[in-house]
Write an enzyme that holds these catalytic residues in place. Sequence first.
Site, PDB file in Angstrom:
ATOM      1  N   LYS A  88       0.808  -1.187   0.000  1.00  0.00           N
ATOM      2  CA  LYS A  88       0.000   0.000   0.000  1.00  0.00           C
ATOM      3  C   LYS A  88       0.856   1.256   0.000  1.00  0.00           C
ATOM      4  O   LYS A  88       0.354   2.366  -0.181  1.00  0.00           O
ATOM      5  CB  LYS A  88      -0.884   0.029   1.269  1.00  0.00           C
ATOM      6  CG  LYS A  88      -1.719  -1.213   1.463  1.00  0.00           C
ATOM      7  CD  LYS A  88      -2.353  -1.191   2.874  1.00  0.00           C
ATOM      8  CE  LYS A  88      -2.998  -2.520   3.185  1.00  0.00           C
ATOM      9  NZ  LYS A  88      -3.332  -2.659   4.617  1.00  0.00           N
ATOM     10  N   GLY A  89       2.146   1.074   0.238  1.00  0.00           N
ATOM     11  CA  GLY A  89       3.025   2.231   0.464  1.00  0.00           C
ATOM     12  C   GLY A  89       3.059   3.234  -0.675  1.00  0.00           C
ATOM     13  O   GLY A  89       3.256   4.428  -0.452  1.00  0.00           O
ATOM     14  N   GLU A 139       7.346   3.295  -6.833  1.00  0.00           N
ATOM     15  CA  GLU A 139       7.674   2.842  -5.473  1.00  0.00           C
ATOM     16  C   GLU A 139       7.733   4.003  -4.499  1.00  0.00           C
ATOM     17  O   GLU A 139       8.073   5.129  -4.879  1.00  0.00           O
ATOM     18  CB  GLU A 139       9.041   2.134  -5.479  1.00  0.00           C
ATOM     19  CG  GLU A 139       8.955   0.636  -5.727  1.00  0.00           C
ATOM     20  CD  GLU A 139       8.491  -0.146  -4.500  1.00  0.00           C
ATOM     21  OE1 GLU A 139       7.869   0.434  -3.588  1.00  0.00           O
ATOM     22  OE2 GLU A 139       8.753  -1.356  -4.464  1.00  0.00           O
ATOM     23  N   ASP A 140       7.432   3.694  -3.254  1.00  0.00           N
ATOM     24  CA  ASP A 140       7.578   4.668  -2.184  1.00  0.00           C
ATOM     25  C   ASP A 140       9.034   4.802  -1.759  1.00  0.00           C
ATOM     26  O   ASP A 140       9.582   5.886  -1.671  1.00  0.00           O
ATOM     27  CB  ASP A 140       6.698   4.283  -0.989  1.00  0.00           C
ATOM     28  CG  ASP A 140       6.812   2.801  -0.620  1.00  0.00           C
ATOM     29  OD1 ASP A 140       7.578   2.051  -1.269  1.00  0.00           O
ATOM     30  OD2 ASP A 140       6.127   2.370   0.332  1.00  0.00           O
ATOM     31  N   ASP A 200      14.935   0.288   0.065  1.00  0.00           N
ATOM     32  CA  ASP A 200      15.852   0.145   1.190  1.00  0.00           C
ATOM     33  C   ASP A 200      16.920  -0.864   0.796  1.00  0.00           C
ATOM     34  O   ASP A 200      17.928  -0.514   0.186  1.00  0.00           O
ATOM     35  CB  ASP A 200      15.048  -0.268   2.429  1.00  0.00           C
ATOM     36  CG  ASP A 200      15.909  -0.416   3.667  1.00  0.00           C
ATOM     37  OD1 ASP A 200      17.112  -0.118   3.606  1.00  0.00           O
ATOM     38  OD2 ASP A 200      15.375  -0.826   4.713  1.00  0.00           O
ATOM     39  N   LYS A 212      17.171   4.776   0.327  1.00  0.00           N
ATOM     40  CA  LYS A 212      18.118   4.733   1.450  1.00  0.00           C
ATOM     41  C   LYS A 212      19.489   4.279   0.946  1.00  0.00           C
ATOM     42  O   LYS A 212      19.587   3.632  -0.097  1.00  0.00           O
ATOM     43  CB  LYS A 212      17.619   3.749   2.506  1.00  0.00           C
ATOM     44  CG  LYS A 212      16.405   4.228   3.290  1.00  0.00           C
ATOM     45  CD  LYS A 212      16.164   3.275   4.451  1.00  0.00           C
ATOM     46  CE  LYS A 212      14.815   3.487   5.070  1.00  0.00           C
ATOM     47  NZ  LYS A 212      14.538   2.466   6.099  1.00  0.00           N
ATOM     48  N   PHE A 245      14.475   4.348   9.959  1.00  0.00           N
ATOM     49  CA  PHE A 245      13.130   3.884   9.646  1.00  0.00           C
ATOM     50  C   PHE A 245      12.189   5.083   9.603  1.00  0.00           C
ATOM     51  O   PHE A 245      12.048   5.807  10.580  1.00  0.00           O
ATOM     52  CB  PHE A 245      12.642   2.846  10.655  1.00  0.00           C
ATOM     53  CG  PHE A 245      11.387   2.170  10.194  1.00  0.00           C
ATOM     54  CD1 PHE A 245      11.431   1.167   9.233  1.00  0.00           C
ATOM     55  CD2 PHE A 245      10.144   2.572  10.672  1.00  0.00           C
ATOM     56  CE1 PHE A 245      10.272   0.565   8.763  1.00  0.00           C
ATOM     57  CE2 PHE A 245       8.972   1.970  10.214  1.00  0.00           C
ATOM     58  CZ  PHE A 245       9.054   0.971   9.261  1.00  0.00           C
ATOM     59  N   VAL A 246      11.548   5.285   8.457  1.00  0.00           N
ATOM     60  CA  VAL A 246      10.706   6.470   8.269  1.00  0.00           C
ATOM     61  C   VAL A 246       9.250   6.087   8.002  1.00  0.00           C
ATOM     62  O   VAL A 246       8.962   4.975   7.545  1.00  0.00           O
ATOM     63  CB  VAL A 246      11.234   7.358   7.113  1.00  0.00           C
ATOM     64  CG1 VAL A 246      12.587   7.950   7.456  1.00  0.00           C
ATOM     65  CG2 VAL A 246      11.307   6.580   5.799  1.00  0.00           C
ATOM     66  N   ASP A 260       4.235   3.141   6.345  1.00  0.00           N
ATOM     67  CA  ASP A 260       3.616   2.857   7.635  1.00  0.00           C
ATOM     68  C   ASP A 260       4.574   2.200   8.615  1.00  0.00           C
ATOM     69  O   ASP A 260       5.635   1.691   8.235  1.00  0.00           O
ATOM     70  CB  ASP A 260       2.440   1.901   7.439  1.00  0.00           C
ATOM     71  CG  ASP A 260       2.906   0.466   7.164  1.00  0.00           C
ATOM     72  OD1 ASP A 260       3.752   0.288   6.262  1.00  0.00           O
ATOM     73  OD2 ASP A 260       2.462  -0.448   7.864  1.00  0.00           O
ATOM     74  N   ARG A 271       0.493   6.367   7.756  1.00  0.00           N
ATOM     75  CA  ARG A 271       0.509   6.504   6.291  1.00  0.00           C
ATOM     76  C   ARG A 271       0.005   7.855   5.816  1.00  0.00           C
ATOM     77  O   ARG A 271       0.385   8.330   4.761  1.00  0.00           O
ATOM     78  CB  ARG A 271      -0.378   5.433   5.638  1.00  0.00           C
ATOM     79  CG  ARG A 271       0.165   4.023   5.692  1.00  0.00           C
ATOM     80  CD  ARG A 271      -0.644   3.144   4.744  1.00  0.00           C
ATOM     81  NE  ARG A 271      -0.508   1.735   5.036  1.00  0.00           N
ATOM     82  CZ  ARG A 271       0.493   0.962   4.616  1.00  0.00           C
ATOM     83  NH1 ARG A 271       1.462   1.488   3.888  1.00  0.00           N
ATOM     84  NH2 ARG A 271       0.534  -0.318   4.915  1.00  0.00           N
TER      85      ARG A 271
HETATM   86  P1  IMP Z   1      13.416  -3.360   0.594  1.00  0.00           P
HETATM   87  O1  IMP Z   1      13.035  -4.715   0.046  1.00  0.00           O
HETATM   88  O2  IMP Z   1      14.347  -3.485   1.798  1.00  0.00           O
HETATM   89  O3  IMP Z   1      14.009  -2.430  -0.453  1.00  0.00           O
HETATM   90  O4  IMP Z   1      12.114  -2.676   1.181  1.00  0.00           O
HETATM   91  C1  IMP Z   1      10.880  -2.961   0.625  1.00  0.00           C
HETATM   92  C2  IMP Z   1       9.713  -2.329   1.299  1.00  0.00           C
HETATM   93  O5  IMP Z   1       9.919  -2.219   2.714  1.00  0.00           O
HETATM   94  C3  IMP Z   1       9.431  -0.914   0.843  1.00  0.00           C
HETATM   95  O6  IMP Z   1       8.734  -0.888  -0.379  1.00  0.00           O
HETATM   96  C4  IMP Z   1       8.590  -0.430   1.994  1.00  0.00           C
HETATM   97  O7  IMP Z   1       7.256  -0.850   1.845  1.00  0.00           O
HETATM   98  C5  IMP Z   1       9.237  -1.091   3.178  1.00  0.00           C
HETATM   99  N1  IMP Z   1      10.198  -0.183   3.829  1.00  0.00           N
HETATM  100  C6  IMP Z   1      11.537  -0.093   3.655  1.00  0.00           C
HETATM  101  N2  IMP Z   1      12.071   0.887   4.416  1.00  0.00           N
HETATM  102  C7  IMP Z   1      11.021   1.437   5.092  1.00  0.00           C
HETATM  103  C8  IMP Z   1      10.908   2.518   6.050  1.00  0.00           C
HETATM  104  O8  IMP Z   1      11.872   3.194   6.452  1.00  0.00           O
HETATM  105  N3  IMP Z   1       9.647   2.770   6.511  1.00  0.00           N
HETATM  106  C9  IMP Z   1       8.544   2.074   6.113  1.00  0.00           C
HETATM  107  N4  IMP Z   1       8.607   1.069   5.223  1.00  0.00           N
HETATM  108  C10 IMP Z   1       9.834   0.754   4.724  1.00  0.00           C
HETATM  109 MG    MG Z   2       6.707  -0.569  -0.935  1.00  0.00          MG
END
Ligand code: IMP
Ligand code: MG
Length: 188
Positions: free
Chosen positions: A46-47, A102-103, A106, A134, A155-156, A162, A168
Amino acid sequence: MNADLHPDIVDVVATEEDIAEALERISAQVREDYDGTDLLLVGVLKGAVMVMADLSRRLGTHTQMDWMAVSSYGSGTKSSGVVRILKDLDTDLAGRHVLVVEDIIDSGITLSWLLKNLRSRGAASVEVATLLRKPAAAKVTVDVKYVGIEIPDKFVVGYGLDYAERYRTLPYVGVLAPHVYSDSATLA
Ligand code: IMP
Ligand code: MG
């Protein structure tokens, strides 16, 4: 500290103005690169809802949108790489130009899985636009064409992001006070 700031937020990494400026910049690049090409925006629930709403309105009329929901198993604040589709696209990707919206990126683990999955469906092209990135994302080989704002490794929440389904709807992106997630046993 800003008097309007939510009490669980310790710092703002992207204000409403920063977000608007970043989306304006991305949308100008996308409009130029696709130049009227029929484009399918794919949002990850949902992000990405806020980014999708605000970016798509800046792109003009030649875009369509579709959504996927995936679950990346992991602990509260880290993703694991084991991804499961909870809701798939309604659209056939064969021959389509796809822009994943994408939101945040990370580790990039979820995104690299998603790109492999989408490319295997015969899309003509698959690119990625993310509002936030990030530093860890630099270590993985995910090619992200459009990046809004580089943020610190914290963590944001807010603007779609969320923690345990909360925060959100904040209009900005802020760093969540660590006490909120260390107390998470009581949050559920
Ligand atoms: P990744 O696979 O580590 O790149 O992260 C994937 C998903 O984790 C992102 O699309 C977000 O939905 C969630 N995410 C990563 N970092 C954060 C954060 O700082 N706050 C909230 N959700 C996060
Ligand atoms: Mg996401």
